[in-house]
Design a protein around this motif. Structure first.
Motif, mmCIF file in Angstrom:
data_model
loop_
_atom_site.group_PDB
_atom_site.id
_atom_site.type_symbol
_atom_site.label_atom_id
_atom_site.label_comp_id
_atom_site.label_asym_id
_atom_site.label_seq_id
_atom_site.Cartn_x
_atom_site.Cartn_y
_atom_site.Cartn_z
ATOM 1 N N TYR A 199 0.486 -0.887 -0.093
ATOM 2 C CA TYR A 199 0.284 -0.261 0.211
ATOM 3 C C TYR A 199 1.160 1.097 -0.242
ATOM 4 O O TYR A 199 1.267 2.013 -0.574
ATOM 5 N N LEU A 200 2.087 1.179 0.588
ATOM 6 C CA LEU A 200 2.737 2.698 0.945
ATOM 7 C C LEU A 200 3.774 2.492 -0.571
ATOM 8 O O LEU A 200 3.469 3.846 -0.639
ATOM 9 N N GLU A 328 -5.098 14.354 0.221
ATOM 10 C CA GLU A 328 -6.026 13.965 -0.264
ATOM 11 C C GLU A 328 -6.315 12.661 -1.150
ATOM 12 O O GLU A 328 -5.805 13.263 -2.244
ATOM 13 N N PRO A 329 -7.163 11.304 -1.038
ATOM 14 C CA PRO A 329 -7.395 11.357 0.096
ATOM 15 C C PRO A 329 -6.867 10.651 0.923
ATOM 16 O O PRO A 329 -6.848 9.686 2.530
ATOM 17 N N TRP A 330 -4.861 10.236 0.438
ATOM 18 C CA TRP A 330 -4.254 9.493 1.662
ATOM 19 C C TRP A 330 -3.972 10.090 2.837
ATOM 20 O O TRP A 330 -3.755 9.108 3.775
ATOM 21 N N ALA A 335 -3.936 6.486 8.944
ATOM 22 C CA ALA A 335 -4.467 6.441 10.442
ATOM 23 C C ALA A 335 -4.678 4.880 9.777
ATOM 24 O O ALA A 335 -4.086 3.726 10.315
ATOM 25 N N ASP A 336 -6.485 4.141 8.994
ATOM 26 C CA ASP A 336 -6.820 3.705 9.321
ATOM 27 C C ASP A 336 -5.794 2.342 7.958
ATOM 28 O O ASP A 336 -6.467 0.667 8.950
ATOM 29 N N GLN A 337 -5.561 2.658 7.730
ATOM 30 C CA GLN A 337 -5.150 2.016 6.632
ATOM 31 C C GLN A 337 -3.192 0.861 7.291
ATOM 32 O O GLN A 337 -3.661 -0.202 7.025
ATOM 33 N N THR A 341 -2.291 3.509 16.117
ATOM 34 C CA THR A 341 -2.606 4.400 17.274
ATOM 35 C C THR A 341 -2.418 5.793 17.416
ATOM 36 O O THR A 341 -3.640 6.668 17.558
ATOM 37 N N GLY A 342 -1.916 6.272 17.251
ATOM 38 C CA GLY A 342 -1.479 7.297 16.839
ATOM 39 C C GLY A 342 -1.003 8.619 15.765
ATOM 40 O O GLY A 342 -1.800 7.758 14.901
#
Ligand SMILES: Cc1cc2nc3c(=O)[nH]c(=O)nc-3n(C[C@H](O)[C@H](O)[C@H](O)COP(=O)(O)O)c2cc1C
Length: 372
Positions: A199-200, A328-330, A335-337, A341-342
């Motif tokens: 993904y990254l 956006e949208p990245w 954080a969700d993908q 936690t931070g």
């Protein structure tokens, strides 16, 4: 002296063969390597400050900053009390509208300052003054005499951002632990074979592409690109051919034929290079913070810099790929993908490198950012 585009084309036409053009190419490509000379230690003392204090500020200025804008300004209240602030003319509103990255850069500057002070026999007591990332005065430094700490300052002067030539070997567990140590619970390592790494890799390229075609972001970048040595020495900041790791014939052609950052050619070359780089490396390191307060961002920048200073000795390079935190949208989905936690503050592509060249990124002399 650099040749201009017309002289180059004329020389190529009249020179005939590539062989005949070789010395001309060399004279053109040899330039743009300024860096080392444009980051020299201060020759003169600052008024009211001794050699130790002047050098502490020089070491602080070797910190990394987005687009190498060096957003710091230091007001000397007295020899042992300084106020570090943000230079509003060095903001990057198109890519960093909230001054998030500016705070991280100030954090890195503060860490260098504190380390240099401790090696010189001072404790730098830091008090955050700002409540908002838009405040002019950010923090106060008080120097107090202390036992000198045995810290190798050469780590500060040899640190650099290195983007090319990463091995694809996954970072070993002991190296990940060593790098994570100063970051404590702010670090997450993503192994290269994981779905998150895939993904990254894709997101790094897509967010870079989106930003490259956003004209306000590209216009802002154009203000910080230094194409030749004259510009490097006049400004002593920004991104140079050498610091962007564009060298040899490639640098020559960029400078002669694509020296307009807004051109299609320049933008496409950048996307192509990013796609190549995103596929290299031994994983990703994500640096998070608990929140986005001034104090927390500065603390995260400090810890990130402490990690940066370990890289060279481990033969590891780390490349911040910040566009996914800026576009956006990245930005909203990251954080969700990654199930963080931070809050993500740096996305670093990391990898082993065989060759660790000296730093080349210029720095403004201390007297340019210190006020009384
Ligand atoms: C907050 C921040 C964000 C950065 N983002 C990027 C980035 O997206 N891409 C990149 O190539 N370098 C990035 N950098 C690295 C800077 O370009 C680099 O620190 C600067 O040019 C000075 O060069 P040096 O680190 O070699 O001294 C970033 C640095 C900071 C502090």
């Amino acid at each position: 002296m650099q040749m201009d585009r017309r002289q180059f084309v004329r020389a190529m036409m009249t020179g005939g063969t590539a062989l005949a053009a070789a010395p001309l190419l060399e004279s053109c490509c040899g330039a743009g390597v300024a860096g080392k000379e444009a980051r020299d230690p201060p020759a003169d003392l600052l008024p009211g400050l001794d050699r130790y204090r002047t050098e502490i500020l020089f070491f602080a200025s070797l910190a990394p900053s987005g687009h190498n804008v060096q957003p710091w300004v230091v007001r000397i209240e007295d020899a042992d009390r300084w106020v570090v602030g943000a230079d509003a003319s060095r903001r990057l509103p198109a890519v960093d509208p909230q001054n998030r990255e500016l705070m991280l850069s100030i954090g890195a500057f503060t860490e260098n300052l504190a380390l240099a002070a401790s090696a010189s026999g001072y404790e730098a007591e830091i008090e955050v003054l700002a409540g908002s990332t838009f405040d002019a005065d950010l923090l106060q430094v008080r120097l107090q005499v202390a036992e000198p700490r045995d810290y190798p300052l050469q780590r500060l002067s040899s640190r650099r951002t290195l983007r090319g030539g990463y091995s694809n070997v996954e970072l070993r567990r002991d190296d990940v632990s060593a790098l994570s140590e100063p970051l404590a619970d702010r670090a997450l390592f993503i192994p290269p074979s994981s779905p998150q790494a895939a993904y990254l890799r894709e997101t790094a390229v897509e967010s870079f592409r989106a930003q490259t075609w956003r004209d306000d972001a590209q216009e802002e970048l154009a203000e910080w690109v230094r194409f030749d040595d004259d510009a490097v020495f006049a400004h002593r900041d920004g991104l140079t051919m050498a610091s962007m790791e564009i060298s040899g014939i490639a640098a020559c052609f960029v400078r002669l034929f694509a020296d307009d950052v807004m051109s299609k050619n320049f933008r496409e070359q950048g996307i192509k290079k990013t796609a190549k780089l995103a596929g290299q490396g031994g994983g990703w390191l994500v640096v998070t913070s608990a929140d986005d307060s001034v104090a927390e961002l500065i603390e995260t920048g400090r810890r990130w810099q402490r990690m940066n200073l370990l890289l060279h000795e481990l033969g590891i390079a780390a490349h911040p790929m910040s566009q996914m935190l800026e576009e956006e949208p990245w930005r909203g989905e990251l954080a969700d993908q990654l199930e963080l936690t931070g809050m993500p503050q740096f996305i670093l592509r990391v990898g082993y490198v065989d060759d660790y060249p000296d730093p080349v990124s210029p720095r403004r002399p201390v007297s340019w950012f210190v006020r009384r």
